[in-house]
Scaffold this active site. Structure first.
Site, PDB file in Angstrom:
ATOM      1  CE  LYS A  50      -1.719  -3.979   0.057  1.00 33.31           C
ATOM      2  NZ  LYS A  50      -2.721  -4.586   0.913  1.00 33.31           N
ATOM      3  CE1 TYR A  92      -6.259  -3.801   3.881  1.00 35.13           C
ATOM      4  CE2 TYR A  92      -8.230  -4.381   2.660  1.00 35.13           C
ATOM      5  CZ  TYR A  92      -7.182  -3.527   2.885  1.00 35.13           C
ATOM      6  OH  TYR A  92      -7.054  -2.408   2.119  1.00 35.13           O
TER       7      TYR A  92
HETATM    8  C1  LIG Z   1      -4.018  -4.665   0.898  1.00 31.83           C
HETATM    9  C2  LIG Z   1      -4.668  -5.860   1.429  1.00 31.83           C
HETATM   10  C3  LIG Z   1      -5.895  -6.304   0.911  1.00 31.83           C
HETATM   11  C4  LIG Z   1      -6.652  -5.559  -0.160  1.00 31.83           C
HETATM   12  O1  LIG Z   1      -5.960  -5.454  -1.365  1.00 31.83           O
HETATM   13  P1  LIG Z   1      -6.259  -4.270  -2.416  1.00 31.83           P
HETATM   14  O2  LIG Z   1      -5.434  -4.629  -3.592  1.00 31.83           O
HETATM   15  O3  LIG Z   1      -5.866  -2.983  -1.742  1.00 31.83           O
HETATM   16  O4  LIG Z   1      -7.722  -4.290  -2.685  1.00 31.83           O
HETATM   17  C5  LIG Z   1      -6.440  -7.464   1.441  1.00 31.83           C
HETATM   18  N1  LIG Z   1      -5.815  -8.148   2.416  1.00 31.83           N
HETATM   19  C6  LIG Z   1      -4.633  -7.756   2.940  1.00 31.83           C
HETATM   20  C7  LIG Z   1      -4.001  -8.563   4.015  1.00 31.83           C
HETATM   21  C8  LIG Z   1      -4.025  -6.595   2.473  1.00 31.83           C
HETATM   22  O5  LIG Z   1      -2.863  -6.200   3.016  1.00 31.83           O
END
Ligand SMILES: *Cc1c(COP(=O)(O)O)cnc(C)c1O
Length: 373
Positions: A196, A99
């Site tokens: 997510k 990420y």
């Molecule tokens: C969105 C995401 C993050 C970070 O998460 P946040 O809640 O936005 O800080 C880390 N890893 C992956 C794979 C992501 O999709």
């Protein structure tokens, strides 16, 4: 019990004081003590622990098959806490296609703290093997990865790391415990952006670290959580716990829809490449089939005609929403190269799709329109 059952019940019990089937949200920051100073219910102060956070942590530890879990205000706060648990001079191997925010944290913020970071193509175990140094403490993996959905062999890399005395952490946000179980494959930590799929409704930010054992590393993570204070609010914990109850069923929909969309796009004359591990032509297909129970709801395409053609298709969608993020019921499309800006490794002709829970025929009709002459 099976995952569907655990998702509904883990961390849940009728509230002892009222019988409420759904847990109340305990907003209180502090908890009363007895005359002798004892805390009869065990709660002291919400930064240390809170009933809603405790329920969510128990639920996530159960779903991942871990011994302990700590939840955070965001996925990035969870990642940061793992890095903060290392020491200056320690070396970390990070997947080069992790990420974007993780790469920023590791190579910008923590470089200033004296952490040595190697960015490695972890889908190639030989490249990982070559990257260890005497100071390597952690290997950070993400599979499927962003945005090309490379697949890393979790069991193989965890074994390599163990031989070098290093811990393995896996960002499992895309796969979720429904599709992939890193702790059972020998990894030490699982990280989630619960923002997510786990939250699942694009309405709450959160992160989690689940540990296979409550070892020294997890104790440092717990201590950083409590004293550093990047904790998740009781309301956000409650929302994630609610989201998880339907996670296994939502994942079936995401996977089935993504497969239908990927197969359609694979036949489209304006699409130069579809990156989806569920397609037999994907380089990581066999490994993904062995290590995951299904292939997930994320895919990327490369549009014939380059950047302009990709931006044009993105500008023409009507059902897909142009927005970053993933894992919600609504389908999203994003041009990663413009979102990530300078330093982006995403090809300029690439669009990333988060396939939601609409009917796949409607999603395909929207893409048909967007890709038409
Ligand atoms: C969105 C995401 C993050 C970070 O998460 P946040 O809640 O936005 O800080 C880390 N890893 C992956 C794979 C992501 O999709």
């Amino acid at each position: 019990m099976k995952l569907e059952t655990l998702a509904v019940h883990a961390g849940h019990a009728p509230d002892a004081s009222t019988g409420a089937v759904i847990p109340p949200i305990t907003l209180s920051t502090t908890f009363a003590r007895e005359p002798d100073g004892s805390t009869p219910h065990g709660w002291v102060y919400t930064r240390y622990a809170n009933p809603n956070r405790d329920s969510l942590e128990r639920c996530l530890a159960t779903l991942e098959g871990g011994a302990a879990c700590a939840v955070f205000a965001s996925g990035s706060a969870a990642t940061m806490t793992v890095l903060q648990s290392l020491s200056p001079g320690d070396h970390v191997i990070v997947a080069e296609d992790a990420y974007f925010g993780t790469l920023r944290l590791a190579s910008e913020l923590f470089a200033r703290w004296g952490l040595a970071v190697s960015l490695v193509r972890t889908s190639d175990p030989d490249a990982v093997a070559a990257a260890f140094t005497a100071r390597t403490r952690l290997v950070w993996l993400e599979t499927p990865s962003n945005p090309l959905l490379h697949i890393t062999d979790l069991a193989a890399v965890a074994e390599l790391a163990r031989r070098h005395g290093a811990w393995t952490a896996v960002d499992n946000s895309w796969a979720t415990p429904v599709l992939q179980r890193p702790l059972e494959l020998g990894c030490d930590l699982v990280m989630h952006a619960t923002t997510k799929y786990l939250g699942g409704h694009s309405d709450t930010l959160g992160g989690a670290i689940v540990a296979r054992e409550e070892n020294e590393l997890f104790q440092r993570i717990r201590s950083t959580q409590m004293h550093g204070g990047a904790v998740q609010s009781p309301f956000d914990c409650w929302l994630v716990l609610r989201g998880i109850r339907t996670l296994p069923y939502r994942m079936r929909g995401h996977c089935a829809n993504a497969r239908a969309v990927a197969e359609y796009l694979g036949r489209h004359k304006r699409v130069a490449a579809v990156h989806y591990p569920g397609l037999p032509g994907h380089p990581g297909h066999a490994l993904a089939a062995a290590q995951m129970s299904d292939f997930g709801g994320m895919l990327s395409i490369q549009v014939r005609g380059g950047r302009d053609a990709a931006l044009r298709a993105k500008s023409r969608v009507e059902l897909f929403t142009r927005a970053t993020s993933l894992g919600g019921p609504e389908s999203l499309v994003e041009h990663r190269h413009s979102v990530e800006g300078a330093g982006s490794r995403a090809p300029e002709d690439l669009l990333r799709l988060s396939i939601g829970l609409e009917h796949p025929d409607d999603l395909i009709a929207d893409l048909e329109r967007a890709l038409a002459d």
